[in-house]
Scaffold this active site. Sequence first.
Site: not given
Ligand code: PAF
Length: 280
Positions: A25-26, A28-29, A32, A145, A148
């Site tokens: 979802m942007g 970025l760190h 990611h 990751g 989550d």
């Molecule tokens: O983990 C996330 O950033 C979001 O849940 C994902 C997997 C990009 C779905 O929108």
Amino acid sequence: MQIIKNFKELTTLKAEQKRHFVPTMGALHSGHLSLIEKARQMAQPDDEVCVSIFVNPIQFNQADDYENYPNTLEADLKACRDAGVDCVFLPQASEFYPQNFSINVTETLLGKNLCGSTRPGHFDGVCTVLLKFFNLLKPSAAYFGEKDFQQLAIVKKMVLDLNLNQNLEIIGVPTFREDDGLACSSRNLRLSSDQRATAPKLYKTLTEIKNLLLTGKNWKSTHSTSKEKLERAGFTVDYLELVESATLQPTNSVEKPCLCAVAASLGDVRLIDNIIIQHG
Ligand code: PAF
């Protein structure tokens, strides 16, 4: 690096190309970047690494959480370029979810507790967006990751239950932590400096819980003292739960491999983290 902004441009992607996909979802760190690095490692030289950046409106159960989600697009694109990403997909919400959009994917077992019970509809939104991404990009592998953990378990289950697993492998990547133990998250950007100093106590508490349970302490008393400790430090605890890692069902014992998972807020910033607890 190719940047794709709409469905029409997706037709320029080669159908036969093996694609390693990192959905984001942007904002970025390093977490990611560790997913992208893993995708690059797993990819053969001719394979492509593709990142999506899309703040998925249907996975937010609170409008202000969605509206305040950090947006650092220029820096994200530079980070992707520097990390050797081949293609970035930046869909527009209006095209992704047209007005008459009416289908949702619902998982009914693993999503019952933890974030599933405290953020109603969240995992429906995650599964729905991912199924659409998998259909649009046709990746051979997708990377998530372990911070989550519940999301990762549910995505694996969706891929299995909906028979996407013949062509798609879901790969979990260990949580990337700052030097002080705080799990990397886009939400960390919204912490004040005082909150940032408090935030590592979340993982410190999980580590203490792990040590206590592995040395025979019972979950009930460990739970209440740990929760109180977090609250005294300034957290509002959404949940602090012990679940079996295979089923995500609540448990009181660490006989089988378990996960201790926490969601807690500092001000209006909600953080999640977890730790695996297993003997041997
Ligand atoms: O983990 C996330 O950033 C979001 O849940 C994902 C997997 C990009 C779905 O929108």
